[in-house]
Write an enzyme that holds these catalytic residues in place. Structure first.
Site, PDB file in Angstrom:
ATOM      1  N   SER A 356       0.902  -1.086   0.042  1.00 33.60           N
ATOM      2  CA  SER A 356      -0.040  -0.113  -0.110  1.00 33.60           C
ATOM      3  C   SER A 356       0.981   1.260  -0.129  1.00 33.60           C
ATOM      4  CB  SER A 356      -0.772  -0.016   1.233  1.00 33.60           C
ATOM      5  OG  SER A 356      -1.576   1.394   1.286  1.00 33.60           O
ATOM      6  N   ARG A 357       0.918   2.095  -0.986  1.00 28.55           N
ATOM      7  CA  ARG A 357       1.883   3.045  -1.159  1.00 28.55           C
ATOM      8  C   ARG A 357       1.590   4.302  -0.477  1.00 28.55           C
ATOM      9  NH1 ARG A 357       1.104   1.345  -6.725  1.00 28.55           N
ATOM     10  NH2 ARG A 357       2.551  -0.519  -7.122  1.00 28.55           N
ATOM     11  N   ILE A 358       0.231   4.584  -0.010  1.00 29.72           N
ATOM     12  CA  ILE A 358       0.008   5.725   0.719  1.00 29.72           C
ATOM     13  C   ILE A 358      -0.658   5.613   1.893  1.00 29.72           C
ATOM     14  CG2 ILE A 358       0.263   7.236  -1.350  1.00 29.72           C
ATOM     15  CD1 ILE A 358      -2.950   7.157  -1.525  1.00 29.72           C
TER      16      ILE A 358
END
Ligand code: ATP
Ligand code: MG
Length: 493
Positions: A356-358
């Site tokens: 999950s990048r953010i």
């Protein structure tokens, strides 16, 4: 000229655009029409026998129309009238609790829906300047996600995996978990058999999610036009709430089917097929759709739209055209593994391939602190497990500790379907894990702890839940209560 007559002129000009043409060929969901020289792409036309279509292309001689719905079969020679307008559909609060088609018509037995407004189905996504950074976490209720692969409100998180690996279950659990969270949910079913949708609807009824949920039903038996439209309609319905400052969660189940439908339509339009026979613009189609998610500025209502698109792959291959496109246009992916599913791991999510990048930017500080080591510890455990398959005796003390911790994590993260956990409970469990209290317990005892500890806290320490939710951290007050509750629990067993 007065303003009034100016408006009148405009009306006249609009009227002139109402051209009438004639169908010259019908091929599944695509009809070709002659005699409408001034229509443009995306405009809506009406068929004289009843029904609507959308212009998808044209050449010097004819216009290509995608049939959205028709009352009876269309034939060569039938009249087609251009409305001069782009597709707008009704939206509003009255849609909550309803099951609608992708043309926003009710398909349950709840009678007509009184809309609040008409919204454009195909709109451009707001630009960067209209957005604000994500700041709130979306509580999915799946502990593994909330701890290790957190999702923020406004994020686009892809759920990717083979058939029957639990993708829908995780998305549906996230909807169930929004019951007290003030998040509007939209479940968009695309190209699934009616029986699959029915199961989900039954679950929704059982769990009482309808007061805050809309279902866009576009099952495999409806027209290709409607299936193509479904994710846009779901997004549009969400945009209404978002513009009113609400947080919205949209589940697209699934976009693989949507891509198939779009491929079918493109092949019928005789457009050149590209990779895997998909048309070249499928990337554009999906990326434009995904861009409509986000966290927006107060000028745009200050709401958010979180997208959970689902994509089905074959034999774990994430490099397919549609899946790799979608991976590149989302903010992370949750990878469901058949191997884990077959081993009995539920949810069958692969830590290593999920990201999950953010989401961690918006995670609760308490959760962030407790889950920091979790991914690493779990992956190290997996590696150790493989190594020790050959040699089970003579492990170093450190390796043994790691094994125990890994086993406790595995047991802790196993979660039954349709039983989402409150974030506070997840934090309490992870606190107990970080204290090493679960390392020596057997699998059955960890399960018992999960089943009974929260009930004990609710009974004996009712303020603990409130303290954690309001502060989002583990402060001295909550830690003291937690210690007491844990002592209480472990003294009794
Ligand atoms: P499809 O490819 O059909 O869309 P899917 O990947 O969406 O499948 P699901 O329908 O969510 O998978 O789940 C597949 C099966 O696994 C279902 O029978 C479901 O009940 C079961 N299942 C999924 N998650 C869990 C869980 N956490 N606990 C128990 N059973 C589960
Ligand atoms: Mg599914």
């Amino acid at each position: 000229m007065s303003q009034g007559s100016g408006e009148k002129n405009y009306e006249t000009a609009k009227f002139l655009a109402h051209e009438a043409g004639t169908i010259i060929s019908v091929r599944e969901c695509i009809v070709r029409v002659k005699g409408m020289p001034s229509v443009i792409n995306g405009q809506i036309v009406e068929f004289e026998p009843g029904g609507r279509g959308m212009v998808l292309g044209f050449n010097e001689k004819e216009v290509h129309v995608l049939v959205l719905n028709s009352k009876s079969a269309l034939h060569i020679g039938d009249k087609v009238i251009s409305t001069g307008e782009f597709l707008k559909l009704p939206v509003g609060d009255a849609f909550l609790g309803r099951i609608v088609s992708s043309l926003c018509e009710p398909v349950d037995n709840g009678g007509p829906i009184v809309p609040s407004a008409l919204f454009s189905v195909f709109t451009e996504a707001p630009g960067v300047m209209d957005r604000v950074p994500v700041k709130e976490t979306l509580e999915t209720g799946t502990m593994l996600l909330d701890a290790v692969i957190p999702i923020a409100k406004g994020q686009r998180q892809l759920l990717i995996g083979d058939r029957l690996t639990g993708k829908t279950t995780v998305a549906v659990d996230a909807i169930i978990n929004q019951k007290e969270q003030d998040v509007i949910c939209i479940y968009c079913c695309i190209g699934k058999p009616n029986s699959s949708l029915q199961k989900i609807l039954n679950l929704f009824f059982e769990q009482g999610v309808f007061p805050y949920t809309i279902v866009v039903s576009s099952v495999a038996s409806v027209s290709m036009g409607e299936q193509y439209l479904a994710p846009y309609t779901a997004t549009m319905l969400g945009e209404y709430f978002m513009r009113n400052g609400k947080d919205v969660l949209v589940v697209f189940d699934d976009l693989t089917k949507h891509a198939w439908v779009y491929r079918q339509i493109s092949l019928l339009l005789e457009r050149a097929p590209g990779r895997e026979a998909y048309p070249g613009d499928i990337f554009y189609v999906h990326s434009q759709m995904m861009e409509r998610a986000g966290y927006f500025k107060p000028e745009l209502g200050g709401g958010s739209m979180t997208f959970l698109p689902i994509v089905e792959i074959l034999q774990g291959d994430v490099t397919g055209f549609i899946s790799s496109n979608l991976i590149s246009m989302t903010d992370g992916q949750i990878y469901f593994s058949t191997a884990l599913f077959n081993k009995g791991v539920r949810p069958a999510i692969d830590f290593g391939l999920s990201v999950s990048r953010i989401g961690n930017k918006a995670q609760w500080p308490a959760m962030k602190a407790l889950s920091g080591q979790l991914r690493l510890e779990y992956i190290q455990y997996q590696e150790l497990l493989q190594m020790t398959q050959l040699r089970t005796t003579g492990l170093s003390r450190e390796a043994e500790d790691r094994m125990k911790r890994g086993q406790a994590i595995t047991q802790l993260l196993i979660q039954d379907k349709n039983k989402p956990l409150p974030m506070e409970a997840e934090i309490m469990y992870l606190f107990a894990l970080s204290m090493g209290l679960l390392d020596t317990l057997s699998a059955a005892d960890v399960r018992k702890f999960k089943d009974t500890f929260v009930a004990l806290v609710k009974k004996e320490f009712p303020d603990l839940f409130k303290e954690i939710r309001t502060t989002m951290i583990l402060n001295d007050i909550s830690i003291e209560m937690l210690y007491e509750a844990l002592n209480h629990y472990f003294a009794a067993v």
